[in-house]
Scaffold this motif. Structure first.
Motif, PDB file in Angstrom:
ATOM      1  N   GLY A   1      17.183   7.346  -4.080  1.00 42.80           N
ATOM      2  CA  GLY A   1      18.367   7.065  -4.865  1.00 42.80           C
ATOM      3  C   GLY A   1      19.592   7.701  -4.247  1.00 42.80           C
ATOM      4  N   ALA A   2      20.697   7.649  -4.964  1.00 42.20           N
ATOM      5  CA  ALA A   2      21.931   8.259  -4.490  1.00 42.20           C
ATOM      6  C   ALA A   2      21.727   9.757  -4.300  1.00 42.20           C
ATOM      7  CB  ALA A   2      23.045   7.995  -5.493  1.00 42.20           C
ATOM      8  N   ASP A   3      22.438  10.331  -3.307  1.00 51.17           N
ATOM      9  CA  ASP A   3      22.360  11.757  -2.985  1.00 51.17           C
ATOM     10  C   ASP A   3      20.966  12.190  -2.544  1.00 51.17           C
ATOM     11  OD1 ASP A   3      25.060  12.085  -3.706  1.00 51.17           O
ATOM     12  OD2 ASP A   3      24.506  12.346  -5.812  1.00 51.17           O
ATOM     13  N   GLY A   4      20.141  11.234  -2.116  1.00 57.86           N
ATOM     14  CA  GLY A   4      18.827  11.578  -1.583  1.00 57.86           C
ATOM     15  C   GLY A   4      17.754  11.820  -2.616  1.00 57.86           C
ATOM     16  N   LYS A   5      18.058  11.686  -3.898  1.00 60.16           N
ATOM     17  CA  LYS A   5      17.042  11.958  -4.914  1.00 60.16           C
ATOM     18  C   LYS A   5      15.866  10.999  -4.784  1.00 60.16           C
ATOM     19  CE  LYS A   5      19.434   9.219  -8.443  1.00 60.16           C
ATOM     20  NZ  LYS A   5      20.200   9.293  -9.716  1.00 60.16           N
ATOM     21  N   LEU A   6      14.736  11.435  -5.279  1.00 61.92           N
ATOM     22  CA  LEU A   6      13.503  10.656  -5.209  1.00 61.92           C
ATOM     23  C   LEU A   6      13.251  10.004  -6.561  1.00 61.92           C
ATOM     24  CD1 LEU A   6      11.380  13.337  -3.327  1.00 61.92           C
ATOM     25  CD2 LEU A   6      12.559  11.363  -2.333  1.00 61.92           C
ATOM     26  N   LEU A   7      12.998   8.693  -6.525  1.00 60.59           N
ATOM     27  CA  LEU A   7      12.772   7.919  -7.744  1.00 60.59           C
ATOM     28  C   LEU A   7      11.300   7.542  -7.816  1.00 60.59           C
ATOM     29  CD1 LEU A   7      15.834   5.490  -7.436  1.00 60.59           C
ATOM     30  CD2 LEU A   7      15.744   7.723  -8.561  1.00 60.59           C
ATOM     31  N   LEU A   8      10.652   7.929  -8.904  1.00 57.92           N
ATOM     32  CA  LEU A   8       9.243   7.618  -9.122  1.00 57.92           C
ATOM     33  C   LEU A   8       9.141   6.916 -10.468  1.00 57.92           C
ATOM     34  CD1 LEU A   8       8.150  11.089  -7.894  1.00 57.92           C
ATOM     35  CD2 LEU A   8       7.369   8.972  -6.836  1.00 57.92           C
ATOM     36  N   PRO A   9       9.182   5.573 -10.470  1.00 57.03           N
ATOM     37  CA  PRO A   9       9.291   4.812 -11.724  1.00 57.03           C
ATOM     38  C   PRO A   9       8.121   5.041 -12.657  1.00 57.03           C
ATOM     39  CG  PRO A   9       9.794   3.431  -9.818  1.00 57.03           C
ATOM     40  CD  PRO A   9       9.229   4.699  -9.281  1.00 57.03           C
ATOM     41  N   ALA A  10       8.409   5.044 -13.939  1.00 56.27           N
ATOM     42  CA  ALA A  10       7.378   5.146 -14.973  1.00 56.27           C
ATOM     43  C   ALA A  10       6.854   3.749 -15.250  1.00 56.27           C
ATOM     44  CB  ALA A  10       7.944   5.776 -16.237  1.00 56.27           C
ATOM     45  N   MET A  11       5.782   3.378 -14.588  1.00 55.19           N
ATOM     46  CA  MET A  11       5.252   2.024 -14.716  1.00 55.19           C
ATOM     47  C   MET A  11       3.776   2.059 -14.395  1.00 55.19           C
ATOM     48  SD  MET A  11       6.802   0.450 -11.160  1.00 55.19           S
ATOM     49  CE  MET A  11       5.962  -1.096 -11.337  1.00 55.19           C
ATOM     50  N   ALA A  12       3.111   0.966 -14.656  1.00 59.83           N
ATOM     51  CA  ALA A  12       1.700   0.864 -14.300  1.00 59.83           C
ATOM     52  C   ALA A  12       1.573   0.700 -12.794  1.00 59.83           C
ATOM     53  CB  ALA A  12       1.069  -0.312 -15.037  1.00 59.83           C
ATOM     54  N   GLN A  13       0.348   0.613 -12.329  1.00 53.87           N
ATOM     55  CA  GLN A  13       0.117   0.500 -10.897  1.00 53.87           C
ATOM     56  C   GLN A  13       0.905  -0.654 -10.295  1.00 53.87           C
ATOM     57  OE1 GLN A  13      -4.125   0.201 -10.403  1.00 53.87           O
ATOM     58  NE2 GLN A  13      -4.409   2.384 -10.580  1.00 53.87           N
TER      59      GLN A  13
ATOM     60  N   GLU B   1      12.827  11.248 -11.870  1.00 55.56           N
ATOM     61  CA  GLU B   1      13.604  11.519 -10.671  1.00 55.56           C
ATOM     62  C   GLU B   1      13.488  13.001 -10.301  1.00 55.56           C
ATOM     63  OE1 GLU B   1      17.627   9.867 -10.991  1.00 55.56           O
ATOM     64  OE2 GLU B   1      16.925   8.747 -12.741  1.00 55.56           O
ATOM     65  N   ILE B   2      13.477  13.258  -8.998  1.00 50.84           N
ATOM     66  CA  ILE B   2      13.413  14.624  -8.463  1.00 50.84           C
ATOM     67  C   ILE B   2      14.548  14.775  -7.462  1.00 50.84           C
ATOM     68  CG2 ILE B   2      12.033  16.294  -7.169  1.00 50.84           C
ATOM     69  CD1 ILE B   2       9.522  14.856  -8.159  1.00 50.84           C
ATOM     70  N   ARG B   3      15.269  15.867  -7.577  1.00 50.76           N
ATOM     71  CA  ARG B   3      16.433  16.078  -6.701  1.00 50.76           C
ATOM     72  C   ARG B   3      16.516  17.556  -6.313  1.00 50.76           C
ATOM     73  NH1 ARG B   3      21.874  17.523  -7.289  1.00 50.76           N
ATOM     74  NH2 ARG B   3      23.362  16.306  -6.039  1.00 50.76           N
ATOM     75  N   GLY B   4      16.906  17.808  -5.064  1.00 46.69           N
ATOM     76  CA  GLY B   4      17.155  19.178  -4.620  1.00 46.69           C
ATOM     77  C   GLY B   4      15.955  20.098  -4.745  1.00 46.69           C
ATOM     78  N   LEU B   5      14.772  19.608  -4.387  1.00 45.79           N
ATOM     79  CA  LEU B   5      13.552  20.416  -4.487  1.00 45.79           C
ATOM     80  C   LEU B   5      13.446  21.328  -3.265  1.00 45.79           C
ATOM     81  CD1 LEU B   5      10.850  20.836  -6.109  1.00 45.79           C
ATOM     82  CD2 LEU B   5       9.833  19.258  -4.477  1.00 45.79           C
ATOM     83  N   GLN B   6      13.215  22.622  -3.495  1.00 46.72           N
ATOM     84  CA  GLN B   6      13.110  23.583  -2.397  1.00 46.72           C
ATOM     85  C   GLN B   6      11.937  24.528  -2.651  1.00 46.72           C
ATOM     86  OE1 GLN B   6      17.258  24.744  -0.697  1.00 46.72           O
ATOM     87  NE2 GLN B   6      17.488  24.807  -2.929  1.00 46.72           N
ATOM     88  N   ILE B   7      11.293  24.917  -1.553  1.00 46.91           N
ATOM     89  CA  ILE B   7      10.252  25.945  -1.607  1.00 46.91           C
ATOM     90  C   ILE B   7      10.659  27.059  -0.658  1.00 46.91           C
ATOM     91  CG2 ILE B   7       7.817  26.502  -1.292  1.00 46.91           C
ATOM     92  CD1 ILE B   7       7.134  23.588  -1.795  1.00 46.91           C
ATOM     93  N   PHE B   8      10.838  28.259  -1.189  1.00 45.19           N
ATOM     94  CA  PHE B   8      11.088  29.460  -0.414  1.00 45.19           C
ATOM     95  C   PHE B   8       9.798  30.280  -0.420  1.00 45.19           C
ATOM     96  CE2 PHE B   8      15.021  28.067  -2.294  1.00 45.19           C
ATOM     97  CZ  PHE B   8      15.989  28.248  -1.309  1.00 45.19           C
ATOM     98  N   GLY B   9       9.540  31.018   0.649  1.00 45.30           N
ATOM     99  CA  GLY B   9       8.312  31.802   0.647  1.00 45.30           C
ATOM    100  C   GLY B   9       8.272  32.830   1.750  1.00 45.30           C
ATOM    101  N   SER B  10       7.321  33.761   1.593  1.00 43.34           N
ATOM    102  CA  SER B  10       7.138  34.811   2.591  1.00 43.34           C
ATOM    103  C   SER B  10       5.697  35.284   2.564  1.00 43.34           C
ATOM    104  CB  SER B  10       8.080  35.989   2.306  1.00 43.34           C
ATOM    105  OG  SER B  10       7.827  37.060   3.197  1.00 43.34           O
ATOM    106  N   ARG B  11       5.213  35.711   3.721  1.00 42.05           N
ATOM    107  CA  ARG B  11       3.892  36.328   3.794  1.00 42.05           C
ATOM    108  C   ARG B  11       3.963  37.820   3.481  1.00 42.05           C
ATOM    109  NH1 ARG B  11       3.962  32.492   8.033  1.00 42.05           N
ATOM    110  NH2 ARG B  11       2.486  30.803   7.627  1.00 42.05           N
ATOM    111  N   VAL B  12       5.144  38.293   3.171  1.00 34.37           N
ATOM    112  CA  VAL B  12       5.342  39.671   2.744  1.00 34.37           C
ATOM    113  C   VAL B  12       5.456  39.697   1.221  1.00 34.37           C
ATOM    114  CG1 VAL B  12       6.894  41.665   2.821  1.00 34.37           C
ATOM    115  CG2 VAL B  12       6.433  40.356   4.900  1.00 34.37           C
TER     116      VAL B  12
END
Length: 832
Positions: free
Chosen positions: A633-645, A805-816
């Motif tokens: 979608g606009a601004d790069g968002k991810l669209l996952l429609p609520a529908m059957a297969q 819709e999902i937008r601006g998803l980020q994962i931050f992490g450290s092994r510390v």
């Protein structure tokens, strides 16, 4: 030496001609045959009766032949088969020494009423008879010799050139494998299975089409020769009778032809003592219209019928199984001898044993290789680990290999040469288990949640530590135990001190560590104590660490994990580069007693950059692939429609993300707008990189607007939830979930914004703090999926899709510890 001996025994038989069969086979022929054969056969060898008969019409279909073999009051009926050129054969493998008699029955007089006797002698060295089920869950040879299955798969190896077949046998001779899964029919699958065999199981008619009523004897002679070659190597031949990867029509021959083909297989091959029957590879893909691109016309009733035919008509009662893709056959049915499974759910081994009450064989738990498919891109270390975990659960495990080759010669499909790193480790495990108490005497005492213990209480214990966290074991009796530290990948066993009877806790320095406990013998000197005190154990490089050896031993030697060695009770060392370092202390007392201890030092550069950044107009990492109904979608968002297969899902990267392995702390944050809170079973996925229900992360949305985080396990049985109502249909909500494996309590925080009409600047508040600690993110995670399951769970359907819709998803992490679990100020600063 074992491999060399195996190879030298096998090679003289590589070109042996069968029918009359070579080596250990007595063949009786009609009087008009010019060559005489001795009427003596070893126990579990093959007696073959050859008779001349009619060659006109269709002898495969028109002529019936069987022989009744009798010893005392015991009688066994074996059906015969037509072998071309007017020759009919009946094969029988006697299982008791002494004299046997036989008499034939046929609808043609020249084949009927032929009788005689032969002598069955004791078996020759190396002949232990067929493999049989033993004490419910185990396998052994008929003479009582242990058989611990270490299998492999090379589906179409007998459909290759003679030179490649010989190379495969040579490779097998120098391998740890004592069973191979192989097809009767050739295989058509991708670029790796495109070659056309020289011969097929059936002859072609004048129209160029296969005549399923006429087997090709030349093919079958070659095929059984290879079964015999395997027998000489001590390898069981697990014969797959049908499969859905077909372009020749063998998957859809029809009921009458299927049954006739099955009976021909039984008559011709059952007498080979190393034959197993596998009705199908991925039987569930052979149902009519089961899956696009797969062929088959078989219902569950057909598979039941095939099992019934083999159970009633196989005179030797060889092992019987059937392999699945996504749905298990009902292995509790009485005609199934063992559960042949395709699954990488290694936690479930003990549960499978309880459910099926039969030997459990992980015949396909995914393969070592680099093909672009989830079933064939394991690294060698993971497959070797799977062999350990299956063994720890009292099960058996199978291997194969799928490394790309310029001529598309992959071991899994065509045999040839092994290139991977797991076979060497599998051989080491095989040798290790051979030196342990008999497998059937070892009880699996773990669970289906990632605990693996195998023991003969009071005498022998193994505990496999999947994660880097303490594990407790109860040691029976009153004697103290020697403790050994086992590295399955390095193939090393190191003395690790003493444990006293009762409850004992081990603390592995790293994941995938095994501890062995065996009692001290009377009067045996105790090993010295060895423990490491290290300060600090993690931080930013350059990191200076002080080590102290806690021991009464006279000498302390250090391997500091980066190539540096040191000696002394107290040492100091600076780690200049980021990394995970295993430090090993070896102490030696005055009497020469040795003990080893290990710890882990982690150094990592400080960074504020996200490891994963998706749902943005630019600057995403890794690259995304959209599947099904997923859209941009606009601004790069991810669209996952609520529908059957068909449902949708988003794949992040083309392989498991190295950056997520071993994270001790992390933050998952982003904007979501559900358009529906209707869920699939167990909830809808926002982030998913579990290895099915094992290593990885799983962030789930529930029907009441809750979020739940699971680490390294399936989330259904845990309670690590936000408050309900945090996600609202039609509204945008910012969330952040933090996790810190270094904190024993209050290590998860869940933050939310209020529901909004659009993403933007907003207030973010702490909703709930929970205690949920399942260790660092496991190294055996799988590909990262956004908005649905990853490929490890696709066989369970796609209806766990996040709907919205999902937008601006980020994962931050450290092994510390702690660094990747952001505080509220940092979360607000990183608000997209």
């Amino acid at each position: 030496m074992q491999f060399l001996t195996r190879l030298l025994i096998a090679l003289p038989f590589a070109f042996a001609m069968l029918s009359p069969l070579a080596g250990g086979v007595a063949t009786a022929q009609a009087a008009e045959q010019t060559q005489a054969f001795p009427q003596v056969v070893e126990r579990w060898g093959i007696f073959e009766l050859g008779l001349k008969g009619p060659a006109d019409g269709n002898p495969f279909q028109d002529v019936t032949l069987s022989a009744r073999f009798q010893q005392g009051d015991r009688a066994i009926e074996a059906k015969g088969f037509y072998d071309g050129a007017g020759m009919y054969r009946v094969r029988f493998s006697p299982d008791t020494p002494g004299q046997w008699s036989y008499a034939t029955h046929s609808n043609h007089k020249e084949l009927d009423g032929r009788g005689g006797t032969f002598l069955c002698t004791d078996p020759k060295p190396g002949n232990h008879g067929p493999v049989q089920v033993f004490e419910t869950y185990y396998l052994r040879y008929a003479d009582g010799t242990p058989y611990h299955q270490f299998g492999t798969t090379a589906y179409a190896w007998t459909h290759q050139t003679p030179e490649l077949q010989e190379q495969t046998l040579k490779t097998l001779a120098a391998s740890p494998f004592n069973k191979i899964r192989m097809l009767v029919f050739p295989k058509h699958y991708g670029k790796w299975n495109m070659n056309e065999p020289d011969r097929f199981a059936f002859s072609k008619g004048a129209d160029g089409m296969f005549d399923f009523s006429r087997p090709d004897p030349a093919f079958w002679r070659q095929f059984e020769r290879r079964i015999f070659d395997l027998q000489q190597l001590g390898i069981e031949a697990d014969l797959i009778l049908w499969h859905p990867y077909d372009r020749w029509g063998f998957a859809t021959m029809g009921r009458e032809n299927d049954d006739r083909y099955l009976r021909y297989c039984i008559a011709r091959l059952s007498a080979f003592r190393n034959v197993w029957w596998s009705l199908a590879n991925e039987y569930d893909l052979m149902a009519p219209k089961a899956t696009k691109g797969h062929r088959g016309d078989k219902t569950l009733a057909d598979w039941d019928r095939f099992f019934s035919i083999i159970e009633k008509e196989d005179p030797h009662q060889r092992l019987r199984g059937i392999h699945n893709c996504g749905r298990f056959y009902d292995h509790t049915k009485p005609w199934v001898s063992h559960a042949s499974l395709q699954t990488s759910d290694m936690n479930a081994g003990e549960r499978f044993r309880r459910e099926f009450r039969k030997p459990v064989l992980y015949d396909e738990c995914r393969y070592e290789g680099n093909v672009p498919h989830g079933w064939g891109n394991l690294d060698g270390q993971t497959l070797a680990k799977y062999f350990w975990l299956g063994t720890m659960s009292g099960c058996y495990v199978g291997h194969s290999e799928t490394y790309e080759h310029p001529e598309h010669i992959l071991w899994w499909s065509r045999g040839g040469v092994l290139h991977g790193t797991s076979p060497k480790r599998i051989q080491w495990l095989k040798d290790f288990m051979a030196q342990s108490p008999p497998f059937h005497e070892l009880q699996p005492l773990g669970d289906d949640k990632g605990r693996f213990v195998l023991a003969k209480p009071g005498e022998f214990y193994l505990i496999y530590c999947v994660q880097r966290k303490p594990e407790t074991i109860q040691l029976a009796g009153e004697r103290p135990y020697k403790v050994d530290l086992i590295d399955p990948w390095a193939m090393t066993i190191s003395p690790a001190g003493t444990a006293h009877a009762g409850e004992f806790t081990v603390a592995p320095a790293r994941p995938d560590t095994v501890f062995r406990f065996t009692p001290y013998a009377a009067g045996e000197a105790f090993r010295p104590e060895a423990r490491i005190q290290a300060t600090p154990t993690e931080g930013v490089p350059p990191l200076t660490v002080s080590f102290q050896a806690v021991t009464t031993a006279a000498r302390a030697d250090w391997d500091l994990g980066d190539g540096t060695k040191a000696t002394g009770r107290e040492v100091q060392h600076t780690y200049a580069e980021p990394g995970v370092y295993t430090v090993t202390l070896t102490v030696t007392d005055a009497g020469g007693g040795v003990a080893v201890a290990q710890t882990e030092i982690v150094t990592e550069h400080e960074t504020t950059e996200p490891l994963v950044r998706v749902g943005f107009a630019s600057g995403e990492r890794p690259a995304l692939t959209l599947h099904g109904t997923a859209q941009r979608g606009a601004d790069g968002k991810l669209l996952l429609p609520a529908m059957a297969q068909p449902w949708g899902w988003v794949q992040a990267g083309d392989k498991p993300l190295e950056e997520l392995r071993g994270l001790r702390s992390f933050t998952i944050s982003g904007w979501v707008r559900p358009t529906s809170l209707e869920i699939g079973s167990g909830g809808n996925r926002i982030v998913f990189c579990l290895n099915r229900d094992g290593n990885g992360m799983d962030l789930v949305c529930h029907a009441d607007g809750r979020l739940r985080l699971a680490v390294n396990q399936w989330p259904d049985g845990i309670r690590n939830d936000s408050s309900p109502g945090k996600l609202v249909v039609g509204k945008w909500t910012f969330f952040a979930v933090t996790y810190d494996a270094g904190r024993p309590q209050d290590n998860v925080n869940l933050y939310f914004s209020p529901p909004l009409h659009a993403p933007g600047t907003t207030e973010v508040k702490l909703d709930r703090t929970t205690t949920y600690n399942n260790g660092s993110v496991g190294a055996d995670l799988r590909g990262l999926a956004i908005g649905n399951f990853n490929q490890t769970m696709h066989s369970y359907g796609f209806d766990r899709q996040f709907r919205g819709e999902i937008r601006g998803l980020q994962i931050f992490g450290s092994r510390v510890t702690g660094r990747g679990a952001q505080d509220l100020e940092t979360i607000r600063k990183n608000l997209p």
